[in-house]
Design a protein around this motif. Structure first.
Motif, PDB file in Angstrom:
ATOM      1  N   PHE A   9       0.991  -1.091   0.017  1.00  0.00           N
ATOM      2  CA  PHE A   9      -0.210  -0.053  -0.096  1.00  0.00           C
ATOM      3  C   PHE A   9       0.837   1.427   0.040  1.00  0.00           C
ATOM      4  O   PHE A   9       0.592   2.175  -0.844  1.00  0.00           O
ATOM      5  N   ALA A  10       1.881   1.264   0.894  1.00  0.00           N
ATOM      6  CA  ALA A  10       2.612   2.328   1.002  1.00  0.00           C
ATOM      7  C   ALA A  10       3.551   2.679  -0.501  1.00  0.00           C
ATOM      8  O   ALA A  10       3.721   3.857  -0.753  1.00  0.00           O
ATOM      9  N   THR A  11       3.977   1.477  -0.964  1.00  0.00           N
ATOM     10  CA  THR A  11       4.602   1.684  -2.368  1.00  0.00           C
ATOM     11  C   THR A  11       3.669   2.358  -3.442  1.00  0.00           C
ATOM     12  O   THR A  11       4.049   3.194  -3.979  1.00  0.00           O
ATOM     13  N   GLY A  12       2.285   1.848  -3.413  1.00  0.00           N
ATOM     14  CA  GLY A  12       1.450   2.402  -4.417  1.00  0.00           C
ATOM     15  C   GLY A  12       1.186   3.769  -4.271  1.00  0.00           C
ATOM     16  O   GLY A  12       0.972   4.438  -5.118  1.00  0.00           O
ATOM     17  N   TYR A  13       0.966   4.032  -3.081  1.00  0.00           N
ATOM     18  CA  TYR A  13       0.765   5.517  -2.442  1.00  0.00           C
ATOM     19  C   TYR A  13       1.848   6.524  -2.931  1.00  0.00           C
ATOM     20  O   TYR A  13       1.468   7.580  -3.506  1.00  0.00           O
ATOM     21  N   LEU A  14       2.961   5.941  -2.504  1.00  0.00           N
ATOM     22  CA  LEU A  14       4.059   6.797  -2.891  1.00  0.00           C
ATOM     23  C   LEU A  14       4.377   7.093  -4.225  1.00  0.00           C
ATOM     24  O   LEU A  14       4.582   8.206  -4.915  1.00  0.00           O
ATOM     25  N   LEU A  15       4.481   5.985  -5.040  1.00  0.00           N
ATOM     26  CA  LEU A  15       4.305   6.163  -6.522  1.00  0.00           C
ATOM     27  C   LEU A  15       3.228   6.984  -6.997  1.00  0.00           C
ATOM     28  O   LEU A  15       3.355   7.648  -8.216  1.00  0.00           O
ATOM     29  N   HIS A  16       2.160   6.733  -6.790  1.00  0.00           N
ATOM     30  CA  HIS A  16       0.891   7.709  -7.079  1.00  0.00           C
ATOM     31  C   HIS A  16       1.340   9.450  -6.798  1.00  0.00           C
ATOM     32  O   HIS A  16       0.888   9.932  -7.617  1.00  0.00           O
ATOM     33  N   SER A  17       1.909   9.470  -5.690  1.00  0.00           N
ATOM     34  CA  SER A  17       2.252  10.777  -5.213  1.00  0.00           C
ATOM     35  C   SER A  17       3.484  11.504  -6.104  1.00  0.00           C
ATOM     36  O   SER A  17       3.374  12.447  -6.422  1.00  0.00           O
ATOM     37  N   LEU A  18       4.398  10.488  -6.439  1.00  0.00           N
ATOM     38  CA  LEU A  18       5.689  10.925  -7.193  1.00  0.00           C
ATOM     39  C   LEU A  18       5.398  10.694  -8.594  1.00  0.00           C
ATOM     40  O   LEU A  18       6.020  11.434  -9.425  1.00  0.00           O
ATOM     41  N   VAL A  19       4.493  10.092  -9.142  1.00  0.00           N
ATOM     42  CA  VAL A  19       4.598   9.657 -10.362  1.00  0.00           C
ATOM     43  C   VAL A  19       3.027  10.016 -10.961  1.00  0.00           C
ATOM     44  O   VAL A  19       2.173   9.982 -10.553  1.00  0.00           O
TER      45      VAL A  19
END
Length: 254
Positions: free
Chosen positions: A239-249
């Motif tokens: 979940f954290a990976t998906g959230y961070l990628l959504h925020s950064l990319v």
């Protein structure tokens, strides 16, 4: 009362005829580890996809496509891997058995000395030790099996690669599909679907842990919570990976 009934059951189990019947059976390879491996990994990987996709803001359709595609592909891959691993163990056992058979044929006295030293290390001495050596080396099959167990530490369990692969794949698909079920219900909102998926995944982790503890006589709740913690950690990371990628990319979540 419970101890008395358990003691009586053990007495029945340890009657001479029951002991003889049990020891004559060839040990079966355990399917429990295959089922546990497939179930836990199926639930973890599928819910990790659900968590990552939800964290990235993807739609329910994307979650279902990614989830079911992974369920079949990764489940098959894991089954193949387990098939190869069990087949390798079986081939190693047969290779060692052939080696010992050849050694006994070529250098029988050397192999007898190995048997002698193995049982001397267990505390046998003198005439008793020599009778043990004579008994074991007097039976060719027993001699080979003794060397497999005592010299190489190999199990006599029968390895069945196909059965292990099927057990792993079945558990992977059945348990892994559970976290995807809420995304099949259109009336639910995405947060509600994710919450229901998380609850179902947690329940699966806990139940698998409890079933494992029943088989291996471990504390039920401790094993259940341990498996739940491991699965939950993987989901949080996804979940954290998906959230961070959504925020950064800039990801199109539709």
């Amino acid at each position: 009362m419970k101890k008395n009934s358990e003691r009586e059951a053990l007495r029945v189990e340890h009657r001479p005829e029951n002991i003889a019947r049990r020891l004559q059976r060839e040990p079966e390879s355990q399917r429990v580890s295959d089922l546990v491996l497939g179930g836990i990994d199926g639930c973890i990987t599928t819910f990790a996809i659900v968590s990552g996709a939800f964290g990235a803001g993807f739609s329910a359709a994307v979650v279902l496509v990614m989830g079911f595609a992974n369920l079949l592909a990764d489940g098959f891959s894991m089954a193949v891997s387990n098939f190869e691993a069990v087949a390798a163990e079986r081939d190693h056992l047969e290779s060692v058995r052939r080696t010992e058979k050849r050694h006994i044929k070529l250098v029988p006295e050397g192999e007898r000395e190995e048997v002698r030293q193995i049982f001397a290390a267990k505390g046998f001495r003198g005439e008793t030790l020599e009778r043990i050596v004579a008994t074991i080396t007097g039976n060719h099959r027993l001699w080979i099996e003794t060397m497999l167990t005592e010299e190489y530490g190999l199990s006599r369990a029968r390895y069945r690669p196909l059965a292990s692969a099927l057990a792993t794949f079945s558990a992977f698909v059945v348990v892994g599909a559970v976290p995807l079920l809420p995304f099949l219900f259109a009336p639910l909102s995405m947060p509600s679907r994710f919450a229901a998926s998380a609850l179902l995944a947690g329940l699966m982790f806990f139940v698998i842990g409890m079933l494992k503890s029943l088989v291996y006589a471990r504390p039920l709740l401790r094993s259940g919570f341990k498996t739940l913690l491991l699965g939950g950690t993987a989901a949080v990371l996804a979940f954290a990976t998906g959230y961070l990628l959504h925020s950064l990319v800039d990801i199109d979540a539709s």
